[in-house]
Design a protein around this motif. Structure first.
Motif, PDB file in Angstrom:
ATOM      1  N   UNK A   1       0.834  -1.191   0.000  1.00 50.00           N
ATOM      2  CA  UNK A   1       0.000   0.000   0.000  1.00 50.00           C
ATOM      3  C   UNK A   1       0.875   1.250   0.000  1.00 50.00           C
ATOM      4  N   UNK A   2       0.316   2.306  -0.518  1.00 55.60           N
ATOM      5  CA  UNK A   2       0.879   3.642  -0.366  1.00 55.60           C
ATOM      6  C   UNK A   2      -0.059   4.421   0.549  1.00 55.60           C
ATOM      7  N   UNK A   3       0.534   5.081   1.528  1.00 56.54           N
ATOM      8  CA  UNK A   3      -0.177   6.000   2.401  1.00 56.54           C
ATOM      9  C   UNK A   3       0.473   7.373   2.243  1.00 56.54           C
ATOM     10  N   UNK A   4      -0.217   8.378   2.713  1.00 54.89           N
ATOM     11  CA  UNK A   4       0.364   9.708   2.765  1.00 54.89           C
ATOM     12  C   UNK A   4      -0.085  10.421   4.026  1.00 54.89           C
ATOM     13  N   UNK A   5       0.727  11.379   4.423  1.00 53.98           N
ATOM     14  CA  UNK A   5       0.380  12.201   5.573  1.00 53.98           C
ATOM     15  C   UNK A   5       0.776  13.633   5.296  1.00 53.98           C
ATOM     16  N   UNK A   6      -0.213  14.487   5.285  1.00 55.14           N
ATOM     17  CA  UNK A   6       0.010  15.921   5.110  1.00 55.14           C
ATOM     18  C   UNK A   6       0.180  16.554   6.486  1.00 55.14           C
ATOM     19  N   UNK A   7       0.833  17.702   6.555  1.00 52.47           N
ATOM     20  CA  UNK A   7       1.031  18.371   7.849  1.00 52.47           C
ATOM     21  C   UNK A   7      -0.291  18.599   8.565  1.00 52.47           C
ATOM     22  N   UNK A   8      -0.348  18.172   9.816  1.00 51.14           N
ATOM     23  CA  UNK A   8      -1.540  18.397  10.618  1.00 51.14           C
ATOM     24  C   UNK A   8      -2.697  17.460  10.328  1.00 51.14           C
ATOM     25  N   UNK A   9      -2.463  16.467   9.449  1.00 48.86           N
ATOM     26  CA  UNK A   9      -3.538  15.551   9.087  1.00 48.86           C
ATOM     27  C   UNK A   9      -3.141  14.120   9.423  1.00 48.86           C
ATOM     28  N   UNK A  10      -4.148  13.249   9.455  1.00 43.20           N
ATOM     29  CA  UNK A  10      -3.895  11.846   9.739  1.00 43.20           C
ATOM     30  C   UNK A  10      -3.368  11.135   8.495  1.00 43.20           C
ATOM     31  N   UNK A  11      -2.792   9.953   8.753  1.00 45.90           N
ATOM     32  CA  UNK A  11      -2.410   9.074   7.643  1.00 45.90           C
ATOM     33  C   UNK A  11      -3.633   8.793   6.782  1.00 45.90           C
TER      34      UNK A  11
ATOM     35  N   UNK B   1      -2.369  17.360  -2.784  1.00 47.08           N
ATOM     36  CA  UNK B   1      -1.636  16.091  -2.782  1.00 47.08           C
ATOM     37  C   UNK B   1      -0.291  16.217  -2.053  1.00 47.08           C
ATOM     38  N   UNK B   2       0.047  17.426  -1.661  1.00 45.34           N
ATOM     39  CA  UNK B   2       1.297  17.628  -0.934  1.00 45.34           C
ATOM     40  C   UNK B   2       1.285  16.848   0.375  1.00 45.34           C
ATOM     41  N   UNK B   3       2.298  16.009   0.563  1.00 48.23           N
ATOM     42  CA  UNK B   3       2.353  15.140   1.737  1.00 48.23           C
ATOM     43  C   UNK B   3       3.645  14.338   1.700  1.00 48.23           C
TER      44      UNK B   3
ATOM     45  N   UNK C   1       8.742   9.625   1.416  1.00 46.51           N
ATOM     46  CA  UNK C   1       9.332  10.560   0.454  1.00 46.51           C
ATOM     47  C   UNK C   1       8.390  11.754   0.313  1.00 46.51           C
ATOM     48  N   UNK C   2       8.958  12.945   0.312  1.00 50.18           N
ATOM     49  CA  UNK C   2       8.156  14.163   0.288  1.00 50.18           C
ATOM     50  C   UNK C   2       7.708  14.476  -1.134  1.00 50.18           C
ATOM     51  N   UNK C   3       6.429  14.761  -1.275  1.00 50.07           N
ATOM     52  CA  UNK C   3       5.871  15.255  -2.529  1.00 50.07           C
ATOM     53  C   UNK C   3       5.273  16.631  -2.250  1.00 50.07           C
ATOM     54  N   UNK C   4       5.719  17.610  -2.995  1.00 45.88           N
ATOM     55  CA  UNK C   4       5.221  18.968  -2.847  1.00 45.88           C
ATOM     56  C   UNK C   4       4.688  19.446  -4.189  1.00 45.88           C
ATOM     57  N   UNK C   5       3.418  19.849  -4.186  1.00 44.49           N
ATOM     58  CA  UNK C   5       2.782  20.335  -5.404  1.00 44.49           C
ATOM     59  C   UNK C   5       2.528  21.828  -5.216  1.00 44.49           C
ATOM     60  N   UNK C   6       3.264  22.617  -5.963  1.00 40.37           N
ATOM     61  CA  UNK C   6       3.190  24.065  -5.787  1.00 40.37           C
ATOM     62  C   UNK C   6       3.694  24.751  -7.036  1.00 40.37           C
ATOM     63  N   UNK C   7       3.120  25.930  -7.295  1.00 37.29           N
ATOM     64  CA  UNK C   7       3.596  26.730  -8.415  1.00 37.29           C
ATOM     65  C   UNK C   7       4.635  27.741  -7.946  1.00 37.29           C
TER      66      UNK C   7
END
Length: 116
Positions: free
Chosen positions: A35-45, A90-92, A110-116
């Motif tokens: 599985x792939x999980x993600x966790x954004x700042x201040x949010x749950x897995x 999707x940043x997490x 691994x960090x994924x950051x989606x930003x312009x």
């Protein structure tokens, strides 16, 4: 010793794509549910996607359906996450997870950051 090592994260503009990879060692990969999980700042897995040993897809998270694709290569002990049409939300940190015989194993993320 079981090891899961993710790679492929980075900075991408909205609408862009990334492909995450996870190489697994120390267990019978073809028997493992991945599985792939993600966790954004201040949010749950959050579950992103899951795939059984034989390649059957378990599930996609509602927020990524139609944009992300999970796959695996049992010959290489690899699991992948193709992420398209990325959004800022999707940043997490994205984590690779293996489940085998009631044991859970995690990568360091691994960090994924989606930003312009």
């Amino acid at each position: 010793q079981v090891q899961l090592v993710e790679s492929g994260g980075g900075l991408v503009q909205p609408g862009g794509s990334l492909r995450l990879s996870c190489v697994v060692s120390g267990l019978t990969f073809s028997d493992s549910v991945m599985r792939w999980y993600r966790q954004a700042p201040g949010k749950q897995h959050e579950l992103v996607a899951g795939i059984r040993g034989g390649g059957d897809i378990i599930a996609y998270g509602d927020s990524v359906k139609g944009r992300f694709t999970i796959s695996r290569d049992n010959a290489k002990n690899m699991v992948y996450l193709q992420m398209n049409s990325l959004k800022p939300e999707d940043t997490a940190v994205y984590y690779c997870h293996a489940w085998l015989m009631c044991a859970h194993y995690w990568g360091v993320g691994t960090q994924v950051t989606v930003s312009s």
